[in-house]
Write a protein that holds these residues in place. Structure first.
Motif, PDB file in Angstrom:
ATOM      1  N   HIS A 245       0.845  -1.187   0.000  1.00  0.00           N
ATOM      2  CA  HIS A 245       0.000   0.000   0.000  1.00  0.00           C
ATOM      3  C   HIS A 245       0.882   1.239   0.000  1.00  0.00           C
ATOM      4  N   LEU A 249      -2.926   9.516   1.775  1.00  0.00           N
ATOM      5  CA  LEU A 249      -4.251   9.987   1.356  1.00  0.00           C
ATOM      6  C   LEU A 249      -4.418  11.439   1.817  1.00  0.00           C
ATOM      7  N   GLN A 262      -3.387   5.774   0.233  1.00  0.00           N
ATOM      8  CA  GLN A 262      -4.063   6.423  -0.894  1.00  0.00           C
ATOM      9  C   GLN A 262      -4.088   5.530  -2.129  1.00  0.00           C
ATOM     10  N   ALA A 263      -3.248   4.503  -2.158  1.00  0.00           N
ATOM     11  CA  ALA A 263      -3.229   3.675  -3.365  1.00  0.00           C
ATOM     12  C   ALA A 263      -2.745   2.266  -3.052  1.00  0.00           C
ATOM     13  N   ARG A 276      -0.186   1.305 -10.268  1.00  0.00           N
ATOM     14  CA  ARG A 276      -0.764   1.977  -9.106  1.00  0.00           C
ATOM     15  C   ARG A 276      -2.273   2.037  -9.295  1.00  0.00           C
ATOM     16  N   ARG A 277      -2.999   1.593  -8.290  1.00  0.00           N
ATOM     17  CA  ARG A 277      -4.462   1.619  -8.386  1.00  0.00           C
ATOM     18  C   ARG A 277      -5.029   2.409  -7.223  1.00  0.00           C
ATOM     19  N   PRO A 278      -6.134   3.149  -7.478  1.00  0.00           N
ATOM     20  CA  PRO A 278      -6.748   3.868  -6.360  1.00  0.00           C
ATOM     21  C   PRO A 278      -7.272   2.901  -5.309  1.00  0.00           C
ATOM     22  N   ARG A 279      -7.553   3.404  -4.136  1.00  0.00           N
ATOM     23  CA  ARG A 279      -8.059   2.556  -3.059  1.00  0.00           C
ATOM     24  C   ARG A 279      -9.262   1.750  -3.500  1.00  0.00           C
ATOM     25  N   GLY A 282     -12.703   3.352  -2.882  1.00  0.00           N
ATOM     26  CA  GLY A 282     -13.030   4.579  -3.598  1.00  0.00           C
ATOM     27  C   GLY A 282     -12.789   5.862  -2.806  1.00  0.00           C
ATOM     28  N   GLU A 284     -11.224   9.076  -1.585  1.00  0.00           N
ATOM     29  CA  GLU A 284     -10.228   9.926  -2.246  1.00  0.00           C
ATOM     30  C   GLU A 284      -9.628  10.977  -1.330  1.00  0.00           C
TER      31      GLU A 284
END
Ligand SMILES: [Zn+2]
Ligand SMILES: [Zn+2]
Length: 296
Positions: A245, A249, A262-263, A276-279, A282, A284
């Motif tokens: 991780h 954030l 955050q990702a 890299r993927r967002p959480r 969702g 933000e």
């Protein structure tokens, strides 16, 4: 066997265990990868470290898992092996809560791949208590013991009984205790082995003595198989998945990075490709209550 699109369909995967893990791991290998388990029951993996503490484990749970899998590779004569390792203890932040960490490792000798997954669970019966011989001879002492036994899932979950003194010898150690008469005998034998009649009761964390742990191993084996089936988008190697991780954030008010994630970073051990993927959930922005600047 059903046709499964998997890089390991029809292959054999070695597992060294004396603790009944072959049933749950074999099922997920068969259903998820179309691979067959080669069970090696004659290898003493306890030589690498045991729960009752007679053999101290060296290194981390992951290192122990890799060592077990390498042992299985060597003895099984296969190119593939799988192993699992558990560790149990107090929760790092909430010491009154016990947690279990299960690690599972898959080795592919030909591709030079080590694929691993882990499971941190609060669903564990891990516990220890002291007991004096006088306590089991009193009514209140027995009632107290009964409450503890119920809390740790005895008798479906086994116990280890030993004298509190460390130098009492292996004869006074009783593992896999699953019924009341055996428990009483074990307590009296252990107490008699030392001048001070105090014994330690530990939950037996070996998988075949611990249905709660076996359920965690089952869950983790499906998680690992899912990862083995995920192929790297860059090089096609098996084992693509969450590597770590990334914290930071931003705060919803002032955008200061917080310690919250955050990702998610997905990666491939073979070629080093990362994404890299967002959480997952969702989210933000962080609640200002978590912000080092708004709420120092
Ligand atoms: Zn790759
Ligand atoms: Zn802020």
């Amino acid at each position: 066997m059903p046709q499964i699109s998997s890089p390991y369909a029809g292959e054999r995967v070695a597992l060294a265990t004396r603790h009944g893990k072959q049933r749950v791991i074999g099922r997920s290998l068969r259903h998820g990868l179309g691979a067959e388990l080669l069970h090696l029951p004659d290898i003493d993996t306890d030589a690498l470290g045991s729960f009752c503490g007679t053999v101290e484990r060296r290194g981390t749970a992951l290192e122990a898992g890799i060592a077990k899998a390498e042992l299985a590779l060597e003895h099984g004569g296969t190119g593939l092996a799988i192993a699992s390792e558990g560790s149990f203890g107090p929760h790092p932040a909430l010491p009154l809560l016990a947690v279990g960490l299960e690690v599972m490792v898959f080795l592919d000798r030909e591709r030079g791949l080590t694929i691993q997954e882990q499971l941190l669970t609060r669903r564990t019966n891990f516990a220890q208590r002291q007991l004096s011989l006088a306590a089991i001879d009193s009514e209140s002492g027995r009632a107290d013991l009964q409450r503890w036994l119920q809390a740790v899932g005895f008798p479906s979950h086994g116990l280890i009984v030993r004298p509190q003194a460390h130098n009492a010898g292996a004869a006074a150690l009783h593992k896999g205790v699953h019924d009341w008469p055996t428990l009483l005998t074990a307590i009296r034998t252990a107490a008699a082995a030392t001048p001070e009649p105090v014994v330690l009761l530990d939950t037996d964390m070996r998988a075949h003595c611990n249905p709660t742990r076996m359920a965690s191993i089952r869950q983790l084996s499906f998680r690992l198989v899912r990862r083995i089936r995920s192929l790297c988008p860059a090089c096609g190697a098996p084992g693509w998945g969450l590597e770590r991780h990334q914290a930071g954030l931003p705060c919803a008010w002032c955008r200061t990075p917080t310690s919250l994630n955050q990702a998610e970073i997905f990666g491939c051990r073979q070629c080093g490709h990362e994404q890299r993927r967002p959480r997952h959930d969702g989210l933000e922005a962080a609640d200002p209550g978590q912000c080092p600047s708004c709420n120092p």
